[in-house]
Structures are given as structure tokens and as C-alpha cells.
Design an enzyme around this catalytic site. Structure first.
Site, short mmCIF file in Angstrom:
data_model
loop_
_atom_site.label_atom_id
_atom_site.label_comp_id
_atom_site.label_asym_id
_atom_site.label_seq_id
_atom_site.Cartn_x
_atom_site.Cartn_y
_atom_site.Cartn_z
CG HIS A 137 -5.30 -2.70 0.22
ND1 HIS A 137 -4.82 -2.19 -0.89
CD2 HIS A 137 -4.84 -2.02 1.06
CE1 HIS A 137 -3.96 -1.28 -0.58
NE2 HIS A 137 -3.94 -1.17 0.41
CB SER A 170 -1.10 -0.08 1.20
OG SER A 170 -2.00 0.91 1.17
CG ASP A 195 -5.78 -4.26 -3.95
OD1 ASP A 195 -5.85 -3.46 -3.37
OD2 ASP A 195 -4.75 -4.77 -4.17
#
Length: 313
Positions: free
Chosen positions: A290, A123, A263
Site C-alpha cells: 500500500h 489511499s 496492496d
């Protein structure tokens, strides 16, 4: 200060050594967790893991310790402002910049004496990893960008598309409270959870490691709220204009880009990595979102381990 427990053998299998220490970073300290394999493999380079948020601490990525079973050292750390590193709740908004975290990483690498290493970021950590890689550090042998965008403008576009697929009453609740500025209202938080369960972590209930990262962020949301905003899809922080697309051709390290089918980092957010980095490959995990590494941990680690092994030299 450090702590190194003795190697423990469980059911005939050696458990890697885990030690912790702090590294001075200017007048502050970066907290580090080092997992060393019981049986180091010749040529296996250490892996440094960059957590997300910004400000979510390393806990939710802790299962990547298992990569030490392939004979390599795995290094987690809490970035400045969160977890067990120095907190700075009174720092001004312009203090929290990508360059600050690049500097912290470079300081860490020097303090640990790392010569050659792999880098994995998840991320925000993947965004930070890309920032680091554009500087072309001598020791960087590979970069894994996991569930990350190449620009926050594209991230917001992707989030808007996903948000439009939520039930109409959920969308209405989100919009109403954002307009009113009541972002901590229980109804807004409940509506936000609909998005999270679809696109952030599809494991119910969420794993303890993930919850620990969330809890510590909520206890001190300085970095997350300043740089990102109140949640994953309402990005109003200082990172809202971040964009690395025009600098991606400066990355020379072999790069792997991974994402989940569902995601919140949608394909439009990471396609620029594939278009602009010359040494790039990619992998999409069907059925994952995610936090792919929590939803499909063994498959995720297998893909990462194979990539690292291909780029040791």
C-alpha cells in the site's frame, strides 16, 4: 504565519526552499507545506498532494518533496481534523463528509492562487482526488490515484480475501476481539500488525515519516475512527458505503492509477477506475504494497514524474 528558510547548498546540490503557512477555511485553518524548486522548470505545473486516512496527516508522504527536483513546486497540506490543521474532536459524525474535504481543497487552491496544477492522492487521498475530479475543476491538468479503491464495498471485499490468507490463529484472534468489541486489546493490535506488515507497509521498521502520521492519528483519532473505523480492514465508519463508480465517467483529466502487487487496495478495488475513466493509464509495482512510495521511493517518483511531464498542458 509562514516560514521560508534560505536555500541551502549541500555537497554542491541546492536544497529546495520549504515554507509553511496556514490558510483560513471558514472558522478553521488548513496547514500547508510548500516545497519550491531551486531551479524552476518552464511549464512545470505545481503538484498538490492529498494524504490518506482520512486523518493520517501529510508526514508519511513527505518524500514526494523530491519531485521538486524536476523543477516543479510540491504542495502538501494536513486536511481538517488532523496534523497541524484545526482539530475538531467534538464534531458530530455527520460533519465529516467527502464534500467537506472537497470544499477545503477548493478553498486551498483559491487561497494559493493556483491556476493550473496536478493532483496526486494516496489511499483516501486518491478517493478524494476522484471526488474532486468529478467536479471538473478548470485548473486540474492530471490526477494520480495511488493505492485507492473506487468503492469501500470493494475495499472490504478485497480486505476479506487478504485476511483469509493470514495464519489461522491470527484470523481467530481478530474475529474473537471484533465480536467482543475489544479492539484495543494487545492481542488484537498484534494480530492487526500481521496484516499491516504484509499489505500496508513492508518496510521494517516502518519509516519515521510513516510513524509520525500514525502517532498523530492515534493522538486524535476523531476523523479516522469516524470515517473509516479502528483499522484498515475493519471498516465500520461513515465511509463504509462510499462509492464513486457511477460518477467516474465525469472525470475528464488525464488519470494515472497505481498500486502495489501486495496492496491492500487489491485489483478489484481499482479496476472500476480503468473501466470508467476514458483518459486513464495504470501501473502496478511488483513486490510493493500500500505504501509503494515508501517501499520503492525512487521508482515510484520516476513513474509519477514521467506522467506529470506528459500532461503539463
Amino acid at each position: 504565519m509562514s516560514h521560508r528558510p534560505p536555500t541551502v547548498v549541500t555537497r554542491g546540490r541546492a536544497v529546495p526552499d520549504i515554507s509553511t503557512r496556514t490558510v483560513p477555511f471558514g472558522e478553521w485553518e488548513t496547514w500547508v507545506r510548500i516545497t519550491e524548486p531551486d531551479e524552476p522548470r518552464a511549464g512545470a505545473l505545481p503538484l498538490v498532494v492529498l494524504h490518506g486516512g482520512p486523518g493520517m496527516a501529510h508526514d508519511y508522504l513527505r518524500n514526494l518533496d523530491e519531485l521538486a527536483s524536476s523543477g516543479r513546486t510540491v504542495i502538501h497540506y494536513d486536511q481538517l481534523g488532523c496534523g497541524k490543521s484545526t482539530h475538531l474532536p467534538d464534531a458530530s459524525a455527520d460533519f465529516w463528509t467527502p464534500q467537506l474535504f472537497v470544499d477545503e481543497f477548493e478553498n486551498l487552491v483559491a487561497a494559493l492562487g493556483l491556476v493550473d496544477y496536478h493532483l496526486l492522492g494516496q489511499s483516501w487521498g486518491g478517493m478524494l482526488g476522484a471526488e474532486i475530479a468529478t467536479r471538473r475543476p478548470n485548473g486540474l491538468r492530471s490526477l494520480s490515484i495511488c493505492n485507492s479503491p473506487a468503492s469501500m464495498g470493494l475495499w472490504s471485499e478485497g480486505a476479506a480475501e487478504l485476511r483469509a490468507l493470514l495464519p489461522e490463529d491470527v484470523q481467530a484472534t481478530l474475529t474473537r476481539h471484533e465480536a467482543a468489541g475489544t479492539l484495543m486489546h494487545p492481542d488484537y493490535l498484534a494480530a492487526s500488525e500481521e496484516f499491516y506488515q504484509r499489505h500496508v507497509c513492508r518496510v521494517v521498521p516502518v519509516p519515521d515519516d510513516f510513524q509520525r502520521s500514525v502517532d498523530q492519528m492515534e493522538a486524535d483519532p476523531t476523523v479516522y475512527h469516524t470515517m473509516n473505523g479502528p483499522n484498515e480492514f475493519h471498516v465500520v465508519g461513515t465511509l463504509r458505503t462510499w462509492n464513486i463508480i457511477d460518477r467516474l465517467d465525469q472525470i475528464e483529466a488525464s488519470t494515472l492509477v497505481v498500486a502495489g502487487e501486495f496492496d491492500e487496495a487489491t485489483p478489484i478495488t481499482w479496476q472500476p477506475f480503468l473501466d470508467r475513466i476514458s483518459t486513464v493509464t495504470s501501473h502496478v509495482f511488483p513486490g510493493a504494497s500500500h505504501c509503494t512510495h515508501l517501499e520503492q521511493p525512487e521508482t515510484f517518483r520516476s513513474v509519477i514524474a514521467a506522467f506529470l511531464a506528459q500532461h503539463e498542458h
